[in-house]
Design a protein around this motif. Structure first.
Motif, mmCIF file in Angstrom:
data_model
loop_
_atom_site.group_PDB
_atom_site.id
_atom_site.type_symbol
_atom_site.label_atom_id
_atom_site.label_comp_id
_atom_site.label_asym_id
_atom_site.label_seq_id
_atom_site.Cartn_x
_atom_site.Cartn_y
_atom_site.Cartn_z
ATOM 1 N N GLU A 1 -3.968 -7.332 10.344
ATOM 2 C CA GLU A 1 -2.526 -7.558 10.484
ATOM 3 C C GLU A 1 -1.797 -6.262 10.789
ATOM 4 O O GLU A 1 -0.707 -6.287 11.345
ATOM 5 C CB GLU A 1 -1.942 -8.222 9.240
ATOM 6 N N GLY A 2 -2.363 -5.127 10.403
ATOM 7 C CA GLY A 2 -1.837 -3.839 10.823
ATOM 8 C C GLY A 2 -0.538 -3.388 10.181
ATOM 9 O O GLY A 2 0.091 -2.456 10.656
ATOM 10 N N GLU A 3 -0.118 -4.046 9.120
ATOM 11 C CA GLU A 3 1.162 -3.718 8.494
ATOM 12 C C GLU A 3 0.974 -2.821 7.277
ATOM 13 O O GLU A 3 -0.071 -2.820 6.651
ATOM 14 C CB GLU A 3 1.868 -5.012 8.085
ATOM 15 N N GLY A 4 2.030 -2.082 6.942
ATOM 16 C CA GLY A 4 2.002 -1.226 5.753
ATOM 17 C C GLY A 4 0.834 -0.264 5.779
ATOM 18 O O GLY A 4 0.519 0.322 6.812
ATOM 19 N N ASP A 5 0.159 -0.136 4.625
ATOM 20 C CA ASP A 5 -1.002 0.762 4.573
ATOM 21 C C ASP A 5 -2.304 0.024 4.900
ATOM 22 O O ASP A 5 -3.381 0.582 4.775
ATOM 23 C CB ASP A 5 -1.085 1.485 3.230
ATOM 24 N N ARG A 6 -2.181 -1.238 5.317
ATOM 25 C CA ARG A 6 -3.279 -2.092 5.786
ATOM 26 C C ARG A 6 -4.264 -2.491 4.695
ATOM 27 O O ARG A 6 -5.321 -3.020 4.991
ATOM 28 C CB ARG A 6 -4.003 -1.448 6.981
ATOM 29 N N THR A 7 -3.900 -2.272 3.423
ATOM 30 C CA THR A 7 -4.767 -2.700 2.332
ATOM 31 C C THR A 7 -4.443 -4.141 1.941
ATOM 32 O O THR A 7 -3.345 -4.643 2.216
ATOM 33 C CB THR A 7 -4.599 -1.816 1.088
ATOM 34 N N LEU A 8 -5.379 -4.777 1.266
ATOM 35 C CA LEU A 8 -5.166 -6.144 0.795
ATOM 36 C C LEU A 8 -4.004 -6.190 -0.204
ATOM 37 O O LEU A 8 -3.157 -7.089 -0.132
ATOM 38 C CB LEU A 8 -6.447 -6.692 0.158
ATOM 39 N N ALA A 9 -3.935 -5.227 -1.111
ATOM 40 C CA ALA A 9 -2.851 -5.216 -2.100
ATOM 41 C C ALA A 9 -1.489 -5.130 -1.427
ATOM 42 O O ALA A 9 -0.550 -5.851 -1.790
ATOM 43 C CB ALA A 9 -3.044 -4.066 -3.083
#
Length: 153
Positions: free
Chosen positions: A107-115
């Protein structure tokens, strides 16, 4: 989002430039504000964002057509300006809480982590629930779509 003269013209240029024989396309703008649409469209254009998720209820109630692998989409920003064409490569429907780290990365959003993905999508879907009058829950049916950009015109 509805088709416009601008999206029809963009689609026609795409078809000529790529010799695509597909006859139909959908139009998508991300998020619930022009600023969010701009931010997420930029992530698609720069290559970071290759997936998106939406609640299944939006497709079930006819708000949007259900994506299908092979579909073409004209992405627009917050002002409705065309950004690119993508082709859907995969669609999966499952509970929100079954999303995995690979999808969050795609998805490439934020820091790209699941959390971070879960935090952002919980906030977004809770706003949607408050506005539309439904109850948000962790296992709400969600449509997970992956795509590839096929033209930037």
């Amino acid at each position: 989002m509805s088709k416009t003269r601008a999206t029809d013209d963009y689609w026609a240029r795409f078809k000529v430039a790529t010799a695509t024989t597909a006859d139909s396309y959908e139009v998508v703008a991300f998020g619930d504000s022009a600023a969010m649409a701009d931010e997420l469209a930029a992530l698609v254009v720069n290559g970071a964002k290759r997936a998106t998720a939406g609640l299944a209820r939006d497709f079930e109630f006819g708000h949007e057509p259900m994506p299908v692998a092979g579909d073409h989409v004209v992405l627009v920003d917050g002002a409705g300006t065309t950004c690119c064409v993508w082709r859907t490569t995969e669609v999966t429907v499952k509970p929100l809480n079954q999303v995995d780290a690979a999808f969050a990365w795609d998805e490439g959003e934020g820091d790209r982590t699941l959390a971070d993905w879960l935090d952002g999508h919980h906030r977004f879907f809770k706003r949607q629930a408050a506005e539309a009058g439904f109850t948000f829950h962790e296992d709400i049916a969600t449509v997970f779509e992956r795509f590839e950009v096929v033209w930037r015109g």
